[in-house]
Design a protein around this motif. Structure first.
Motif, PDB file in Angstrom:
ATOM      1  N   GLY A 152       0.983  -1.080   0.093  1.00  0.00           N
ATOM      2  CA  GLY A 152      -0.120   0.140   0.010  1.00  0.00           C
ATOM      3  C   GLY A 152       0.980   0.578  -0.103  1.00  0.00           C
ATOM      4  N   VAL A 153       0.643   2.109  -1.167  1.00  0.00           N
ATOM      5  CA  VAL A 153       1.718   2.872  -0.781  1.00  0.00           C
ATOM      6  C   VAL A 153       0.477   3.984  -0.741  1.00  0.00           C
ATOM      7  CG1 VAL A 153       2.692   4.685  -3.008  1.00  0.00           C
ATOM      8  CG2 VAL A 153       2.693   2.636  -2.886  1.00  0.00           C
ATOM      9  N   SER A 154       1.373   5.292   0.371  1.00  0.00           N
ATOM     10  CA  SER A 154       1.036   7.047   0.905  1.00  0.00           C
ATOM     11  C   SER A 154       1.330   7.348   0.451  1.00  0.00           C
ATOM     12  CB  SER A 154      -0.172   6.186   2.494  1.00  0.00           C
ATOM     13  OG  SER A 154       1.258   5.722   3.139  1.00  0.00           O
ATOM     14  N   CYS A 155       0.623   8.977   0.764  1.00  0.00           N
ATOM     15  CA  CYS A 155       0.742   9.511  -0.213  1.00  0.00           C
ATOM     16  C   CYS A 155       2.007  10.546   1.337  1.00  0.00           C
ATOM     17  CB  CYS A 155       0.519  10.905  -0.019  1.00  0.00           C
ATOM     18  SG  CYS A 155      -1.048  12.227   0.749  1.00  0.00           S
ATOM     19  N   GLY A 156       1.489  10.458   2.009  1.00  0.00           N
ATOM     20  CA  GLY A 156       2.256  10.999   3.851  1.00  0.00           C
ATOM     21  C   GLY A 156       1.968  12.108   4.159  1.00  0.00           C
ATOM     22  N   THR A 157       1.397  12.530   3.534  1.00  0.00           N
ATOM     23  CA  THR A 157       1.340  14.624   3.901  1.00  0.00           C
ATOM     24  C   THR A 157       0.148  14.510   4.568  1.00  0.00           C
ATOM     25  OG1 THR A 157       0.798  15.010   1.510  1.00  0.00           O
ATOM     26  CG2 THR A 157       2.967  15.250   2.309  1.00  0.00           C
ATOM     27  N   CYS A 158      -1.404  14.137   3.896  1.00  0.00           N
ATOM     28  CA  CYS A 158      -2.719  13.994   3.966  1.00  0.00           C
ATOM     29  C   CYS A 158      -3.110  13.715   5.672  1.00  0.00           C
ATOM     30  CB  CYS A 158      -3.726  13.295   3.736  1.00  0.00           C
ATOM     31  SG  CYS A 158      -3.724  11.779   3.688  1.00  0.00           S
ATOM     32  N   ARG A 159      -3.791  14.334   5.902  1.00  0.00           N
ATOM     33  CA  ARG A 159      -4.336  13.920   7.699  1.00  0.00           C
ATOM     34  C   ARG A 159      -3.881  12.936   8.322  1.00  0.00           C
ATOM     35  NH1 ARG A 159      -8.932  13.124  10.122  1.00  0.00           N
ATOM     36  NH2 ARG A 159     -10.098  14.099   8.601  1.00  0.00           N
ATOM     37  N   PRO A 160      -4.730  11.873   7.162  1.00  0.00           N
ATOM     38  CA  PRO A 160      -4.753  10.341   7.696  1.00  0.00           C
ATOM     39  C   PRO A 160      -3.351  10.266   8.154  1.00  0.00           C
ATOM     40  CG  PRO A 160      -6.350  10.674   7.003  1.00  0.00           C
ATOM     41  CD  PRO A 160      -5.908  11.733   5.887  1.00  0.00           C
ATOM     42  N   CYS A 161      -2.021  10.881   6.937  1.00  0.00           N
ATOM     43  CA  CYS A 161      -0.807   9.962   7.128  1.00  0.00           C
ATOM     44  C   CYS A 161       0.088  10.268   8.484  1.00  0.00           C
ATOM     45  CB  CYS A 161      -0.265  10.151   5.776  1.00  0.00           C
ATOM     46  SG  CYS A 161      -0.416   9.196   3.608  1.00  0.00           S
TER      47      CYS A 161
END
Length: 361
Positions: free
Chosen positions: A86-95
């Motif tokens: 799973g690739v996440s952005c790292g910057t949005c609120r959940p991340c």
């Protein structure tokens, strides 16, 4: 390189495609083993949900680092690894709050990006876990990603030592949830329609088993002295959920892991009065759940009762995807070795490098 490319519903081809090159912050992984998931079968046989064809399927894989891209440190060529997929952005609120599985631009290798049902796959280092210290085989490590999903579900539930839990549905994820739940020190009762799966769950640490439909779950719990704080519904069936709602006592936590199809009745009034806690769970959080999944795999000597054989890439459709769709699986997890020419026994011992095994096939 050879890869299993999904072009459309029912159209999956094992074909030659260009070997990918890692970009900045990425590594190229030589795949040692890749698990086949019910989600893969759904994308192949029933229609697109997550996949963006043409795409190489496969999100449950292990292997060794073959090449490192620019800016990569800490992962050398030859390092055995597991990928979280799973690739996440790292910057949005959940991340930013550590819930990377809920990233607003979440993509999964094998659905939105090319995955591990291929000889090689590229992955960002942020989801690549060095497992060199474990000496686990590639086949065992191919179970890490689904085990991480189970770890996440158990973590979300708040289950702890000394409590009772029920797991309804012992498929691939349900079996791992039974194991992860028992590993907390909780006492676990498992429910399924298939005696062989119940036997496996007992081997994985469950304390009691019940054949679904043989009796009322609430009655069996009372007869056996179980007072569950947590119920995991993993079958995705309306009857499984109904049995839990019938058995749950005030204050229970209910974790619907399996996706309920249709629109099940939601008795919110009784849920409120009984003060149930309903906990959603999806995928896993790489930073916490993958390391714990690897630890659980390393703590058990042999996983051949979960995945006994490994198939070559050419057997993917008839040997794995179609049986999943038809319910005809003979083992909980099916693994693929993209380098193998024929079916082989799974290797669940330690100390065998994936590349060496592949060269022997």
């Amino acid at each position: 390189m050879r890869a299993a490319v999904l072009h459309d519903v029912g159209d999956l081809r094992v074909e030659e495609v260009p070997r990918p090159t890692p970009s900045t912050g990425e590594v190229l992984i030589r795949v040692g083993a890749c698990g086949v998931c019910g989600s893969d079968a759904t994308e192949f046989g029933r229609g697109r949900v997550l996949a963006r064809p043409p795409v190489i399927l496969g999100h449950e894989f292990s292997g060794t680092v073959e090449e490192v891209g620019p800016g990569v440190s800490g992962l050398a060529v030859g390092t055995p690894v597991v990928c979280g997929a799973g690739v996440s952005c790292g910057t949005c609120r959940p991340c930013r709050t550590g819930r990377t599985n809920l990233c607003r631009s979440y993509l999964t290798l094998g659905f939105g990006l090319d995955g591990g049902l291929a000889e090689f796959v590229v992955a960002p280092t942020s989801i690549v876990f060095d497992v060199g210290s474990t000496a686990l085989s590639a086949d065992t490590l191919g179970l890490a990603q689904p085990m991480a999903i189970a770890v996440h579900a158990v973590r979300r539930s708040g289950l702890r030592a000394g409590q009772d839990a029920v797991v309804v549905g012992i498929g691939g994820i349900g079996a791992f949830i039974a194991h992860a739940a028992a590993a907390t020190g909780a006492r676990v009762l498992v429910v399924d329609t298939t005696p062989a799966r119940l036997e496996l769950a007992l081997a994985l640490g469950a304390a009691e088993a019940m054949v679904a439909g043989s009796a009322r779950l609430a009655d069996v719990l009372a007869e056996r002295g179980f007072d569950p704080e947590v119920f995991f519904e993993v079958s995705g069936s309306a009857t499984g959920l109904a049995s839990i709602l019938d058995a749950a006592t005030p204050g229970s936590t209910i974790v619907p892991v399996g996706i309920q199809r249709g629109e099940p009745a939601l008795p919110l009034g009784s849920w409120t009065l009984r003060e149930y806690t309903i906990v959603g769970t999806v995928a896993h959080v790489y930073s916490t759940d993958i390391p714990e999944a690897v630890r659980l795999l390393a703590a058990r000597e042999d996983w051949s009762d979960v995945a006994a054989t490994v198939l070559p890439l050419d057997d993917l459709v008839d040997g794995a995807l179609r049986p999943l769709l038809e319910g005809g699986r003979t083992q909980i997890k099916t693994l693929i070795d993209p380098w193998a020419a024929v079916r082989r026994p799974a290797h669940h011992g330690t100390g065998t490098d994936a590349a060496v095994r592949s060269a022997m096939n």
